[in-house]
Write a protein that holds these residues in place. Structure first.
Motif, short mmCIF file in Angstrom:
data_model
loop_
_atom_site.label_atom_id
_atom_site.label_comp_id
_atom_site.label_asym_id
_atom_site.label_seq_id
_atom_site.Cartn_x
_atom_site.Cartn_y
_atom_site.Cartn_z
N TRP A 109 0.76 -0.96 -0.33
CA TRP A 109 0.29 0.02 -0.29
C TRP A 109 0.70 1.34 -0.35
N LEU A 110 -0.09 2.54 -0.16
CA LEU A 110 1.08 3.58 -0.58
C LEU A 110 -0.13 4.37 0.22
N VAL A 111 0.22 5.64 0.62
CA VAL A 111 -0.51 6.92 1.27
C VAL A 111 0.10 8.01 0.74
N ILE A 112 -1.40 9.31 0.51
CA ILE A 112 -0.66 10.43 0.59
C ILE A 112 -1.64 11.39 1.66
N PRO A 113 -1.13 12.66 2.32
CA PRO A 113 -1.99 12.76 3.15
C PRO A 113 -3.54 14.01 2.66
N GLY A 114 -4.27 13.97 3.62
CA GLY A 114 -5.26 14.42 2.98
C GLY A 114 -5.63 15.99 3.94
N ASN A 115 -6.69 16.55 3.71
CA ASN A 115 -6.96 17.71 4.40
C ASN A 115 -6.91 17.86 6.46
N HIS A 116 -7.68 16.30 6.90
CA HIS A 116 -7.76 16.48 8.05
C HIS A 116 -6.32 16.03 8.82
N ASP A 117 -5.15 15.59 7.92
CA ASP A 117 -4.27 15.42 8.57
C ASP A 117 -2.83 16.33 8.74
N HIS A 118 -2.42 15.41 9.43
CA HIS A 118 -1.47 16.54 9.41
C HIS A 118 -0.02 16.11 9.25
N ARG A 119 0.65 17.10 8.48
CA ARG A 119 2.18 16.91 7.61
C ARG A 119 3.35 16.38 8.49
N ASP A 120 3.60 16.62 9.66
CA ASP A 120 4.47 16.28 10.33
C ASP A 120 4.40 14.43 11.54
N ASN A 121 2.80 14.95 11.86
CA ASN A 121 2.34 13.66 12.22
C ASN A 121 2.30 12.44 11.34
N PHE A 122 1.90 13.02 10.07
CA PHE A 122 2.34 11.47 9.18
C PHE A 122 2.84 10.86 8.78
N ARG A 123 4.48 12.16 8.82
CA ARG A 123 5.80 11.88 8.07
C ARG A 123 6.07 10.60 9.28
N ALA A 124 5.89 11.29 10.17
CA ALA A 124 6.28 10.57 11.76
C ALA A 124 5.35 8.93 11.59
N ALA A 125 4.53 9.47 11.14
CA ALA A 125 3.32 7.60 11.53
C ALA A 125 4.37 6.54 10.19
N PHE A 126 4.72 7.12 9.04
CA PHE A 126 4.70 6.24 8.10
C PHE A 126 6.82 6.76 7.55
N ALA A 127 7.31 6.67 8.87
CA ALA A 127 8.60 6.74 8.95
C ALA A 127 8.98 5.78 7.94
N ASP A 128 8.22 4.18 7.67
CA ASP A 128 8.83 3.29 7.70
C ASP A 128 9.07 3.78 6.22
N GLN A 129 7.87 4.22 5.29
CA GLN A 129 7.87 4.34 3.68
C GLN A 129 9.04 5.70 3.42
N CYS A 130 9.76 4.69 3.08
CA CYS A 130 10.70 5.14 2.04
C CYS A 130 10.98 6.30 1.38
N ARG A 131 9.51 6.54 0.65
CA ARG A 131 9.53 6.51 -0.43
C ARG A 131 8.88 8.47 0.12
N LEU A 132 9.03 8.64 1.58
CA LEU A 132 8.47 9.70 1.82
C LEU A 132 9.29 11.02 2.30
N PRO A 133 9.76 12.46 1.32
CA PRO A 133 10.54 13.51 1.68
C PRO A 133 10.69 13.05 3.26
N ALA A 134 12.13 13.81 3.47
CA ALA A 134 12.64 13.27 5.07
C ALA A 134 11.55 15.00 5.14
N GLU A 135 11.24 16.35 4.69
CA GLU A 135 11.07 17.38 4.74
C GLU A 135 10.22 18.47 3.36
N GLY A 136 9.42 18.81 4.30
CA GLY A 136 8.81 19.92 2.67
C GLY A 136 7.64 18.71 2.76
N PRO A 137 7.24 18.99 1.58
CA PRO A 137 5.94 18.38 0.94
C PRO A 137 5.76 16.88 0.65
#
Length: 264
Positions: free
Chosen positions: A74-102
């Motif tokens: 599976w793959l995920v993207i955030p929506g307007n109810h998501d929090h970008r930094d908390n989302f990034r932390a929650a899916f940190a094992d998804q190596c495709r997510l950039p470490a900073e920014g959008p």
């Protein structure tokens, strides 16, 4: 390749209901079971935003616990109810997510390339992608202008006619449209946000919005309609691609229904 799409589960902390009405956590679990019981197993599941309701770490912990039952990649993207930094932390094992920014990224490990766009504006509910993100998108698409490509983002880049959703649509989509229109290998653009299935021809391709696994936003088209939702039939989308026939999309209702009967 069979690609399943789930959207807008709005997961809450364990034991809490979405808006005090819908058991969104159970309904996401139902959707996962539904996908894993299909007659053809999907090759990939895309979750197109609003994974949680308030962007809280405990909500993301609940999402990860529910997704642990999903044995399909599976793959995920955030929506307007998501929090970008908390989302990034929650899916940190998804190596495709950039470490900073959008949270833009590309997964090129499948017959159809998946380009994920973060259309969220922190602290706001409408969608937009900054020029740097559009330059990244153009460079990513230019790297292979022939491979069949699926683009996903949370916000529909068009007016739906539902007034209380159009206030929070992707604003000023023309620059995004120009980038996508420059390429003729975009099979489909997927989004969520409206909790309804919608289709539109746009940017030289097709945009498909996915229903929510939780609630259905009311289809009201008069300009003064008040916001309303229903506990309707939850559903997902199935996008079937082949080199011979291209992409075809199916709405798949989630639940138990009478049948099957021996006719078609």
């Amino acid at each position: 390749m069979l690609i399943a799409q789930l959207s807008d589960p709005h997961v809450r902390p364990a034991g809490m209901l979405y808006h005090g009405v819908a058991d969104s956590n159970r309904m996401l679990a139902d959707a996962i079971r539904h996908l894993q019981q299909l007659d053809r197993r999907p090759d990939l599941v895309l979750l197109t935003g609003d994974l949680v309701e308030e962007g809280r770490p405990e909500e993301y912990a609940q999402v990860r616990a529910l997704l642990a039952a999903l044995t399909i990649p599976w793959l995920v993207i955030p929506g307007n109810h998501d929090h970008r930094d908390n989302f990034r932390a929650a899916f940190a094992d998804q190596c495709r997510l950039p470490a900073e920014g959008p949270l833009h990224y590309c997964d090129d490990a499948h017959p159809v390339r998946i380009v994920a766009l973060d259309s969220c504006v922190p602290g706001r509910h409408h969608g937009h992608i900054e020029p740097d993100g559009l330059r990244w998108l153009h460079a990513t698409l230019s790297a292979d202008p022939h491979k069949p490509t699926l683009v996903m983002l949370h916000h529909p880049p068009f007016v739906s006619g539902i007034p209380y959703m159009d206030d929070y649509r992707y604003m000023a989509p023309e620059p995004l449209e120009a980038v996508l229109r420059a390429f003729d290998n975009i099979e489909i653009v997927l989004c969520g946000h409206v909790h309804r299935a919608m289709l539109r021809r746009w940017a030289g391709t097709v945009v498909c919005a996915c229903p929510s696994t939780t609630t259905e936003i009311a289809l009201q088209l008069r300009p003064d309609a008040p916001p309303q939702s229903y506990l309707g039939t939850p559903a997902c989308m199935l996008h079937l691609w082949s080199a011979e026939h291209g992409m075809v999309s199916h709405l798949s209702a989630i639940g138990e229904f009478e049948g099957p009967y021996p006719f078609a």
